[in-house]
Design a protein around this motif. Structure first.
Motif, PDB file in Angstrom:
ATOM      1  N   GLU A  37       0.836  -1.205   0.000  1.00 42.13           N
ATOM      2  CA  GLU A  37       0.000   0.000   0.000  1.00 42.13           C
ATOM      3  C   GLU A  37       0.869   1.253   0.000  1.00 42.13           C
ATOM      4  O   GLU A  37       0.617   2.192  -0.763  1.00 42.13           O
ATOM      5  N   ASP A  38       1.888   1.264   0.852  1.00 47.11           N
ATOM      6  CA  ASP A  38       2.805   2.412   0.914  1.00 47.11           C
ATOM      7  C   ASP A  38       3.448   2.671  -0.441  1.00 47.11           C
ATOM      8  O   ASP A  38       3.550   3.822  -0.898  1.00 47.11           O
ATOM      9  N   GLU A  39       3.880   1.593  -1.077  1.00 48.64           N
ATOM     10  CA  GLU A  39       4.534   1.703  -2.386  1.00 48.64           C
ATOM     11  C   GLU A  39       3.575   2.284  -3.430  1.00 48.64           C
ATOM     12  O   GLU A  39       3.949   3.182  -4.202  1.00 48.64           O
ATOM     13  N   CYS A  40       2.332   1.804  -3.418  1.00 47.99           N
ATOM     14  CA  CYS A  40       1.342   2.287  -4.393  1.00 47.99           C
ATOM     15  C   CYS A  40       0.947   3.736  -4.124  1.00 47.99           C
ATOM     16  O   CYS A  40       0.739   4.517  -5.064  1.00 47.99           O
ATOM     17  N   ILE A  41       0.853   4.102  -2.862  1.00 44.89           N
ATOM     18  CA  ILE A  41       0.519   5.479  -2.512  1.00 44.89           C
ATOM     19  C   ILE A  41       1.646   6.418  -2.933  1.00 44.89           C
ATOM     20  O   ILE A  41       1.403   7.516  -3.464  1.00 44.89           O
ATOM     21  N   LYS A  42       2.874   5.992  -2.726  1.00 48.03           N
ATOM     22  CA  LYS A  42       4.022   6.803  -3.159  1.00 48.03           C
ATOM     23  C   LYS A  42       3.972   7.027  -4.666  1.00 48.03           C
ATOM     24  O   LYS A  42       4.159   8.160  -5.148  1.00 48.03           O
ATOM     25  N   GLU A  43       3.697   5.983  -5.424  1.00 46.98           N
ATOM     26  CA  GLU A  43       3.604   6.102  -6.880  1.00 46.98           C
ATOM     27  C   GLU A  43       2.450   7.014  -7.285  1.00 46.98           C
ATOM     28  O   GLU A  43       2.567   7.782  -8.252  1.00 46.98           O
ATOM     29  N   LEU A  45       1.209   9.575  -5.509  1.00 49.20           N
ATOM     30  CA  LEU A  45       1.593  10.965  -5.215  1.00 49.20           C
ATOM     31  C   LEU A  45       2.506  11.516  -6.303  1.00 49.20           C
ATOM     32  O   LEU A  45       2.361  12.668  -6.721  1.00 49.20           O
ATOM     33  N   ILE A  46       3.439  10.705  -6.752  1.00 47.39           N
ATOM     34  CA  ILE A  46       4.356  11.132  -7.805  1.00 47.39           C
ATOM     35  C   ILE A  46       3.579  11.428  -9.086  1.00 47.39           C
ATOM     36  O   ILE A  46       3.796  12.445  -9.756  1.00 47.39           O
ATOM     37  N   LEU A 112      -6.127   7.670  11.338  1.00 43.87           N
ATOM     38  CA  LEU A 112      -5.099   8.586  11.836  1.00 43.87           C
ATOM     39  C   LEU A 112      -3.713   8.012  11.573  1.00 43.87           C
ATOM     40  O   LEU A 112      -2.796   8.729  11.162  1.00 43.87           O
ATOM     41  N   LYS A 113      -3.569   6.730  11.783  1.00 44.62           N
ATOM     42  CA  LYS A 113      -2.308   6.058  11.443  1.00 44.62           C
ATOM     43  C   LYS A 113      -2.047   6.159   9.944  1.00 44.62           C
ATOM     44  O   LYS A 113      -0.913   6.406   9.508  1.00 44.62           O
ATOM     45  N   ASP A 114      -3.102   5.998   9.155  1.00 47.23           N
ATOM     46  CA  ASP A 114      -2.956   6.081   7.699  1.00 47.23           C
ATOM     47  C   ASP A 114      -2.527   7.479   7.261  1.00 47.23           C
ATOM     48  O   ASP A 114      -1.688   7.629   6.357  1.00 47.23           O
ATOM     49  N   PHE A 115      -3.108   8.509   7.901  1.00 40.89           N
ATOM     50  CA  PHE A 115      -2.726   9.871   7.527  1.00 40.89           C
ATOM     51  C   PHE A 115      -1.288  10.162   7.949  1.00 40.89           C
ATOM     52  O   PHE A 115      -0.541  10.827   7.209  1.00 40.89           O
ATOM     53  N   ALA A 116      -0.886   9.663   9.112  1.00 39.50           N
ATOM     54  CA  ALA A 116       0.503   9.841   9.546  1.00 39.50           C
ATOM     55  C   ALA A 116       1.454   9.204   8.534  1.00 39.50           C
ATOM     56  O   ALA A 116       2.528   9.755   8.249  1.00 39.50           O
ATOM     57  N   SER A 117       1.067   8.064   7.977  1.00 41.36           N
ATOM     58  CA  SER A 117       1.891   7.417   6.948  1.00 41.36           C
ATOM     59  C   SER A 117       1.951   8.266   5.688  1.00 41.36           C
ATOM     60  O   SER A 117       3.002   8.370   5.043  1.00 41.36           O
ATOM     61  N   LEU A 118       0.824   8.895   5.327  1.00 43.13           N
ATOM     62  CA  LEU A 118       0.800   9.773   4.152  1.00 43.13           C
ATOM     63  C   LEU A 118       1.730  10.960   4.350  1.00 43.13           C
ATOM     64  O   LEU A 118       2.461  11.352   3.426  1.00 43.13           O
ATOM     65  N   LYS A 123       6.815  13.651   2.957  1.00 44.53           N
ATOM     66  CA  LYS A 123       8.084  14.268   3.353  1.00 44.53           C
ATOM     67  C   LYS A 123       9.262  13.595   2.653  1.00 44.53           C
ATOM     68  O   LYS A 123      10.215  14.258   2.236  1.00 44.53           O
ATOM     69  N   GLU A 124       9.179  12.282   2.509  1.00 47.02           N
ATOM     70  CA  GLU A 124      10.249  11.549   1.823  1.00 47.02           C
ATOM     71  C   GLU A 124      10.358  11.985   0.364  1.00 47.02           C
ATOM     72  O   GLU A 124      11.444  11.995  -0.214  1.00 47.02           O
TER      73      GLU A 124
END
Length: 372
Positions: A37-43, A45-46, A112-118, A123-124
């Motif tokens: 999920e993190d990987e897909c969200i990063k992609e 955002l890009i 809230l955990k999900d938004f903190a991950s976003l 930031k990365e």
């Protein structure tokens, strides 16, 4: 130039769908699913940044539903499997729902955990976190789910028929969520709601009367309830509401222009931004916008339900028609809904999704050149 906004959800990538299936079948762990999920969200955002989408969300990639996952995150609300799904025009949804089993509270809400991950992922990537938004269902939508979609004059486990206490606890749970969201650096919160869209529908209004309800009374009650909730939201947060007529695998649930709710909803709701659907004849004309005060109105001119798009000339004409009722400084544009309000997604492909985003950019650029 207007900043391009988007209702929220995006089509789930194939690898994310595969990972969710693998997790459901116990082939991967929750941590492994979250990493994908993190990987897909990063992609995402890009890709959004590359396509000039200014306000960024996680695409609702961690959810199954646009609304139910949020309610399941409250203590006291449980997930249930129902006998039937929600009936849309031409389709029935998955048969999942909510049940109140205890006092409703906001305790370690997973969103809230999900938004903190976003925030961390942004930031990365070097993305300004002030561009981030979170989409959640509105508190009035929960009333709609419980008292109308869930049956009329119902009795609830734990609360019985003490509706006043139930409504009070919902407001408190939302207020606590707002505060925790702000602590994480949240500055933009969008509430999604299909109740007001339903109150525009003639058949739905007639069904309410059969059950001794009145759509106008419900509209007034929900606006007042929303205002109580918004009063507890920190002033540092930009508030928005998306008024939807249903979105499930490219099908809708309601029709009708905003004229039936506008004099109450648009004139009296203390919100910063309205996201409104104006993509086809089901949405009615722009005249109800005359009730808007000083809010931003994000006009959804493009459907997310089908591949077809109007010409740029048609979009420009429609934008100028809306400006007959609003100051041009109050107008922004988006699609009429998300691309994937549930994990199944609308019946379009990825290319179509980004073509629609590109067309909105073209609209913004063309209007800028014309001084609109």
């Amino acid at each position: 130039m207007r900043r391009l906004d988007q209702v929220g959800s995006f089509l789930r990538p194939a690898k994310l769908k595969a990972a969710r299936s693998d997790y459901a079948n116990a082939k991967i762990s929750k941590d492994e699913l979250r990493a994908i999920e993190d990987e897909c969200i990063k992609e995402l955002l890009i890709e959004c940044d590359k396509n000039n989408v200014y306000y960024l969300s996680d695409g609702e990639f961690r959810r199954s539903w646009w609304h139910l996952d949020f309610y399941w995150g409250f203590s006291g609300i449980s997930k249930i499997i129902k006998e039937k799904g929600y009936v849309f025009k031409g389709i029935e949804t998955r048969a999942e729902g909510i049940k109140i089993t205890n006092k409703i509270e906001c305790k370690d809400h997973p969103f809230l955990k999900d938004f903190a991950s976003l925030v961390k992922i942004s930031k990365e990537l070097g993305i300004d976190t002030n561009r981030l938004k979170l989409t959640i269902p509105s508190p009035s939508m929960l009333l709609y789910m419980l008292f109308i979609r869930g049956g009329f004059n119902v009795e609830f486990e734990y609360y019985g028929k003490d509706y006043a206490k139930l409504k009070e606890d919902i407001l408190k749970a939302y207020a606590d969520f707002y505060l925790e969201f702000e602590k994480l650096g949240g500055v933009y919160l969008q509430l999604d709601d299909v109740s007001f869209g339903s109150f525009c529908d003639e058949d739905f209004r007639a069904n309410l009367i059969k059950n001794n309800y009145n759509a106008d009374d419900c509209t007034k009650e929900y606006v007042e309830y929303l205002n109580k909730s918004l009063a507890t939201m920190p002033k540092t947060i930009t508030s928005a509401i998306h008024i939807c007529r249903g979105n499930y695998r490219s099908h809708f649930s309601a029709s009708g222009g905003y004229s039936k709710v506008a004099s109450e909803l648009f004139a009296n709701l203390n919100i910063n931004k309205f996201f409104l659907e104006f993509d086809d004849d089901r949405s009615g004309d722009f005249e109800p916008l005359k009730y808007i005060k000083n809010q931003i109105v994000v006009i959804g001119l493009l459907t997310t339900k089908t591949k077809e798009n109007p010409s740029i000339q048609t979009l420009i004409k429609r934008a100028k028609e809306a400006a007959n009722f609003l100051d041009i400084k109050q107008i922004e544009f988006s699609t009429q809904c998300g691309f994937s309000s549930t994990e199944e997604g609308n019946e379009i492909d990825m290319n179509t999704q980004w073509e629609k985003i590109a067309l909105l950019n073209e609209l913004n650029n063309t209007l800028d050149k014309e001084g609109f």
